[in-house]
Write a protein that holds these residues in place. Structure first.
Motif, PDB file in Angstrom:
ATOM      1  N   LEU A 191       0.825  -1.203   0.000  1.00 26.14           N
ATOM      2  CA  LEU A 191       0.000   0.000   0.000  1.00 26.14           C
ATOM      3  C   LEU A 191       0.866   1.263   0.000  1.00 26.14           C
ATOM      4  O   LEU A 191       0.539   2.254  -0.664  1.00 26.14           O
ATOM      5  N   LEU A 192       1.968   1.228   0.735  1.00 27.35           N
ATOM      6  CA  LEU A 192       2.896   2.367   0.715  1.00 27.35           C
ATOM      7  C   LEU A 192       3.431   2.587  -0.696  1.00 27.35           C
ATOM      8  O   LEU A 192       3.585   3.726  -1.146  1.00 27.35           O
ATOM      9  N   ALA A 193       3.713   1.496  -1.394  1.00 25.71           N
ATOM     10  CA  ALA A 193       4.230   1.606  -2.757  1.00 25.71           C
ATOM     11  C   ALA A 193       3.192   2.217  -3.699  1.00 25.71           C
ATOM     12  O   ALA A 193       3.545   2.810  -4.718  1.00 25.71           O
ATOM     13  N   GLU A 194       1.917   2.074  -3.346  1.00 22.89           N
ATOM     14  CA  GLU A 194       0.841   2.683  -4.141  1.00 22.89           C
ATOM     15  C   GLU A 194       0.628   4.153  -3.771  1.00 22.89           C
ATOM     16  O   GLU A 194      -0.199   4.835  -4.376  1.00 22.89           O
ATOM     17  N   GLY A 195       1.355   4.609  -2.738  1.00 26.35           N
ATOM     18  CA  GLY A 195       1.211   5.988  -2.303  1.00 26.35           C
ATOM     19  C   GLY A 195       0.096   6.208  -1.301  1.00 26.35           C
ATOM     20  O   GLY A 195      -0.343   7.345  -1.094  1.00 26.35           O
ATOM     21  N   ALA A 196      -0.363   5.128  -0.666  1.00 26.16           N
ATOM     22  CA  ALA A 196      -1.482   5.238   0.274  1.00 26.16           C
ATOM     23  C   ALA A 196      -1.075   5.994   1.532  1.00 26.16           C
ATOM     24  O   ALA A 196       0.045   5.858   2.033  1.00 26.16           O
ATOM     25  N   SER A 197      -2.002   6.790   2.058  1.00 26.41           N
ATOM     26  CA  SER A 197      -1.799   7.503   3.315  1.00 26.41           C
ATOM     27  C   SER A 197      -2.134   6.588   4.486  1.00 26.41           C
ATOM     28  O   SER A 197      -2.650   5.478   4.300  1.00 26.41           O
ATOM     29  N   ILE A 198      -1.847   7.037   5.706  1.00 30.36           N
ATOM     30  CA  ILE A 198      -2.194   6.258   6.894  1.00 30.36           C
ATOM     31  C   ILE A 198      -3.698   5.976   6.921  1.00 30.36           C
ATOM     32  O   ILE A 198      -4.136   4.857   7.204  1.00 30.36           O
ATOM     33  N   GLY A 199      -4.495   6.992   6.605  1.00 32.22           N
ATOM     34  CA  GLY A 199      -5.939   6.809   6.589  1.00 32.22           C
ATOM     35  C   GLY A 199      -6.369   5.776   5.579  1.00 32.22           C
ATOM     36  O   GLY A 199      -7.258   4.949   5.853  1.00 32.22           O
ATOM     37  N   GLU A 200      -5.770   5.798   4.393  1.00 28.69           N
ATOM     38  CA  GLU A 200      -6.116   4.826   3.354  1.00 28.69           C
ATOM     39  C   GLU A 200      -5.658   3.427   3.731  1.00 28.69           C
ATOM     40  O   GLU A 200      -6.365   2.439   3.474  1.00 28.69           O
ATOM     41  N   ILE A 201      -4.482   3.336   4.356  1.00 27.84           N
ATOM     42  CA  ILE A 201      -4.005   2.030   4.817  1.00 27.84           C
ATOM     43  C   ILE A 201      -4.953   1.478   5.874  1.00 27.84           C
ATOM     44  O   ILE A 201      -5.319   0.294   5.861  1.00 27.84           O
ATOM     45  N   SER A 202      -5.375   2.338   6.787  1.00 26.67           N
ATOM     46  CA  SER A 202      -6.321   1.943   7.823  1.00 26.67           C
ATOM     47  C   SER A 202      -7.600   1.385   7.207  1.00 26.67           C
ATOM     48  O   SER A 202      -8.088   0.315   7.602  1.00 26.67           O
ATOM     49  N   GLU A 203      -8.114   2.086   6.203  1.00 24.92           N
ATOM     50  CA  GLU A 203      -9.367   1.667   5.565  1.00 24.92           C
ATOM     51  C   GLU A 203      -9.190   0.381   4.772  1.00 24.92           C
ATOM     52  O   GLU A 203     -10.012  -0.538   4.866  1.00 24.92           O
ATOM     53  N   ARG A 204      -8.106   0.276   4.005  1.00 27.31           N
ATOM     54  CA  ARG A 204      -7.884  -0.891   3.148  1.00 27.31           C
ATOM     55  C   ARG A 204      -7.637  -2.153   3.966  1.00 27.31           C
ATOM     56  O   ARG A 204      -8.062  -3.240   3.580  1.00 27.31           O
ATOM     57  N   LEU A 205      -6.941  -2.008   5.089  1.00 29.57           N
ATOM     58  CA  LEU A 205      -6.646  -3.172   5.921  1.00 29.57           C
ATOM     59  C   LEU A 205      -7.747  -3.452   6.944  1.00 29.57           C
ATOM     60  O   LEU A 205      -7.740  -4.506   7.583  1.00 29.57           O
ATOM     61  N   GLY A 206      -8.661  -2.496   7.113  1.00 26.27           N
ATOM     62  CA  GLY A 206      -9.734  -2.678   8.083  1.00 26.27           C
ATOM     63  C   GLY A 206      -9.252  -2.626   9.516  1.00 26.27           C
ATOM     64  O   GLY A 206      -9.734  -3.370  10.377  1.00 26.27           O
ATOM     65  N   VAL A 207      -8.292  -1.732   9.777  1.00 27.80           N
ATOM     66  CA  VAL A 207      -7.742  -1.600  11.133  1.00 27.80           C
ATOM     67  C   VAL A 207      -7.822  -0.134  11.560  1.00 27.80           C
ATOM     68  O   VAL A 207      -8.042   0.763  10.743  1.00 27.80           O
ATOM     69  N   ALA A 208      -7.624   0.112  12.853  1.00 33.38           N
ATOM     70  CA  ALA A 208      -7.621   1.483  13.369  1.00 33.38           C
ATOM     71  C   ALA A 208      -6.413   2.253  12.827  1.00 33.38           C
ATOM     72  O   ALA A 208      -5.391   1.667  12.449  1.00 33.38           O
ATOM     73  N   ARG A 209      -6.527   3.577  12.801  1.00 33.23           N
ATOM     74  CA  ARG A 209      -5.428   4.402  12.289  1.00 33.23           C
ATOM     75  C   ARG A 209      -4.144   4.182  13.082  1.00 33.23           C
ATOM     76  O   ARG A 209      -3.054   4.136  12.513  1.00 33.23           O
ATOM     77  N   ASN A 210      -4.257   4.062  14.404  1.00 34.12           N
ATOM     78  CA  ASN A 210      -3.059   3.828  15.212  1.00 34.12           C
ATOM     79  C   ASN A 210      -2.397   2.509  14.856  1.00 34.12           C
ATOM     80  O   ASN A 210      -1.167   2.402  14.822  1.00 34.12           O
TER      81      ASN A 210
END
Length: 215
Positions: free
Chosen positions: A164-183
């Motif tokens: 996801l980082l390689a796709e340029g995803a932000s912390i918020g987007e990573i949180s949403e895509r993985l289904g986990v909390a932002r922290n």
């Protein structure tokens, strides 16, 4: 008269419609192979695999909702007798090592002929393993620890985060895509940076590309 062997029951997981259609047609014509379900995402693959309990899952590596290799454990938990054959656009020793470590039975590049795919399906269904011969030396080095590759340090979730980082995803987007909390997403990112020896997300992606972790 001898009783005919039951067909190899197969779930095909591929999100590109034309590729899926070509594979379906080829395997559907093969004697002794039955495609019992199709899926275009990991979520659908888990549902169909649990429902149909196939002998083989042919699994695309890149899917809209994640990395197919990282989902192998969940697929085999859903259907314990199923053996997974991973399809990928390109392969190297790092990818092959991940496939082995995930518990999958084999790896095949998408440029392979359809008759090679059919042979690979039969081989893994019979309990064998299938890997491109040219990758075997590097694969053995990585599995025995002789290469000291960085990818071995990452968990499955951290690998998903790295992609996801390689796709340029932000912390918020990573949180949403993985289904986990932002922290939690932020912690995954920090673990990836630490294990790759990177000081930033950009540097982590650069290291990952150099090590073949994004191939």
């Amino acid at each position: 008269m001898p009783t005919a062997s039951p067909p190899i029951r197969l779930v095909l997981v591929e999100d590109h419609a034309m590729v899926a259609e070509a594979i379906d047609l080829a395997l559907g014509r093969a004697d002794g192979i039955a495609v019992v379900a199709h899926a275009g995402t990991i979520a659908a693959a888990l549902t169909e695999t649990a429902r149909t309990q196939p002998d083989v899952v042919v699994l695309d590596r890149r899917l809209p909702d994640g990395d197919g290799i990282a989902a192998v454990g969940r697929l085999t938990a859903a259907a314990p007798r199923a053996r997974v054959l991973v399809l990928t656009g390109e392969a190297n020793a790092s990818v092959a090592a991940r496939v082995v470590q995930s518990g999958a039975a084999g790896l095949l590049v998408k440029s392979s002929r359809l008759d090679e795919l059919e042979s690979a399906v039969r081989e893994v269904a019979a309990g064998g393993a299938v890997f491109p011969p040219g990758l075997l030396p590097g694969l053995l080095d990585r599995l025995t620890g002789r290469s000291g590759h960085l990818g071995a340090r990452l968990t499955a979730r951290e690998r998903e985060t790295l992609l996801l980082l390689a796709e340029g995803a932000s912390i918020g987007e990573i949180s949403e895509r993985l289904g986990v909390a932002r922290n939690t997403a932020r912690n995954h990112v920090q673990h990836v940076l630490g294990k790759l020896g990177a000081r930033s997300k950009l540097e982590a992606v650069a290291v990952a590309r150099r090590e073949g972790l994004l191939d």
